[in-house]
Enzyme design. Structure first.
Site, PDB file in Angstrom:
ATOM      1  N   CYS A 131      53.535  -4.979  73.232  1.00 44.69           N
ATOM      2  CA  CYS A 131      53.730  -5.996  74.273  1.00 44.69           C
ATOM      3  C   CYS A 131      54.971  -6.832  73.955  1.00 44.69           C
ATOM      4  O   CYS A 131      56.078  -6.324  74.008  1.00 44.69           O
ATOM      5  CB  CYS A 131      52.467  -6.833  74.407  1.00 44.69           C
ATOM      6  SG  CYS A 131      52.422  -7.812  75.921  1.00 44.69           S
TER       7      CYS A 131
ATOM      8  N   HIS B  73      47.819  -2.760  74.629  1.00 43.13           N
ATOM      9  CA  HIS B  73      47.419  -3.335  73.340  1.00 43.13           C
ATOM     10  C   HIS B  73      46.388  -2.485  72.599  1.00 43.13           C
ATOM     11  O   HIS B  73      45.187  -2.739  72.717  1.00 43.13           O
ATOM     12  CB  HIS B  73      46.806  -4.727  73.574  1.00 43.13           C
ATOM     13  CG  HIS B  73      47.804  -5.760  73.960  1.00 43.13           C
ATOM     14  ND1 HIS B  73      48.369  -6.627  73.060  1.00 43.13           N
ATOM     15  CD2 HIS B  73      48.340  -6.068  75.165  1.00 43.13           C
ATOM     16  CE1 HIS B  73      49.212  -7.439  73.681  1.00 43.13           C
ATOM     17  NE2 HIS B  73      49.212  -7.118  74.969  1.00 43.13           N
TER      18      HIS B  73
ATOM     19  N   GLU C  85      45.579  -2.727  69.592  1.00 40.22           N
ATOM     20  CA  GLU C  85      44.853  -3.548  68.606  1.00 40.22           C
ATOM     21  C   GLU C  85      43.660  -4.266  69.220  1.00 40.22           C
ATOM     22  O   GLU C  85      42.823  -4.797  68.489  1.00 40.22           O
ATOM     23  CB  GLU C  85      45.814  -4.535  67.925  1.00 40.22           C
ATOM     24  CG  GLU C  85      46.091  -5.834  68.679  1.00 40.22           C
ATOM     25  CD  GLU C  85      47.044  -5.679  69.868  1.00 40.22           C
ATOM     26  OE1 GLU C  85      47.258  -4.545  70.332  1.00 40.22           O
ATOM     27  OE2 GLU C  85      47.546  -6.715  70.344  1.00 40.22           O
TER      28      GLU C  85
END
Lengths: 231, 82
Positions: free
Chosen positions: A93, A202, A204
């Site tokens: 991002c 994302h 994560e």
């Protein structure tokens, strides 16, 4: 076959003023079996890490252009040097925006074509499973990870886009409807060598069933551990 | 004191969602006959002393490293006289 994982593989996570997802990135690294190392934007060296993650957020308030000021943070000199020497670097991002502004990756990210901040569980297709960060995926694999940004439209000139496609450097592409006007539905790209990868979604945030839509993102962080032992 | 202005615009082939939003708002307010809007940025740099060719070269360098992203934007530099 048991995957070979390097002992004590250190992955640095840079915190810029305005970073949001640094703690989540550190957590994902820990869940994958690595050792997260907090790095600060004003550091001028990388504390002997084996890889670096530039996390999501709004570094320097997104002033001027997303990532434009972070690019000149002291730590980025060491990150650019490390990347040039083959160290794995992942930008997520805002981190992807920083990598583009740093010219470690081609192209740029602009405001979403619908002009809204979007936050969705996004399906992606993995198109390159040989980068340092995607070796634990299969080519063509579909994964679901959160996508949350206001400026996620990937743009580049046609010659650059053709080169990326021709060299297999589109790492992940949006499945189904294009969520933000990214040219050719590109969600993430790599450098020529495959050690530097950037993507808007994302991974994560998709590493645990409790908090994510899936655990599909974890393989980004397990992949890099294997890259280290030259598997 | 002198002022140098750097104007930054998205390259024509890059989509400008903000400009498009402005273009759509104008006719709603009765401003007709405007066919397209591109939105850019203007930087006003105040200098101490004279504008020299050397300083302009320096400012052009700043424009292409920080003030604009040459991948998606073009810039122009001009000196503003009182």
């Amino acid at each position: 076959m048991t995957p070979k994982v390097a002992q004590g593989f250190r992955v640095g996570v840079v915190t810029f003023p305005g970073s949001l997802d640094d703690a989540d990135a550190e957590r994902a690294i820990r869940l994958a079996g690595g050792e997260p190392v907090a790095l600060w934007h004003a550091d001028d060296e990388l504390r002997a890490v084996d890889a670096v993650v530039l996390p999501g957020g709004f570094s320097y308030g997104d002033y001027l252009r997303c990532g434009a000021i972070a690019r000149f943070a002291p730590v980025m000199t060491a990150v650019v040097d490390g990347a040039g020497g083959g160290m794995p670097v992942l930008g997520i991002c805002n981190g992807f925006q920083v990598l583009c502004e740093s010219h470690l990756l081609p192209g740029a990210l602009i405001r979403n074509d619908h002009r809204l901040f979007s936050c969705v569980d996004q399906e992606l297709v993995v198109e390159n499973a040989s980068t340092a960060w995607t070796a634990d995926y299969e080519v063509g694999q579909r994964i679901v990870v959160p996508l949350k940004n206001g400026e996620g439209g990937y743009v580049a000139d046609d010659a650059t886009l053709d080169r990326l496609e021709g060299e297999g450097r589109v790492v992940v592409r949006y499945a189904g409807e294009n969520p933000n006007g990214s040219y050719r539905s590109i969600a993430g790209v790599s450098n020529e060598r495959g050690n530097v990868v950037g993507l808007m979604p994302h991974p994560e945030h998709a590493v645990e069933a409790l908090t994510g839509p899936s655990t599909d993102g974890l393989a980004f962080f397990t992949s890099v551990l294997k890259a280290s032992v030259g598997a | 004191m002198a002022r140098v202005v750097v104007d930054v615009m998205l390259k024509p082939e890059i989509l400008d969602p903000q400009g498009k939003a402005v273009a759509q708002a104008l006719p709603r307010l009765g401003f007709d006959g405007i066919t397209a809007v591109r939105q850019g940025k203007r930087f006003e740099l105040e200098l101490d002393g004279e504008v020299t060719e050397e300083r302009l070269t320096q400012i052009r360098h700043a424009a292409e490293t920080l003030l604009s992203n040459p991948v998606i934007e073009d810039y122009t530099v001009h000196v503003e006289h009182e």
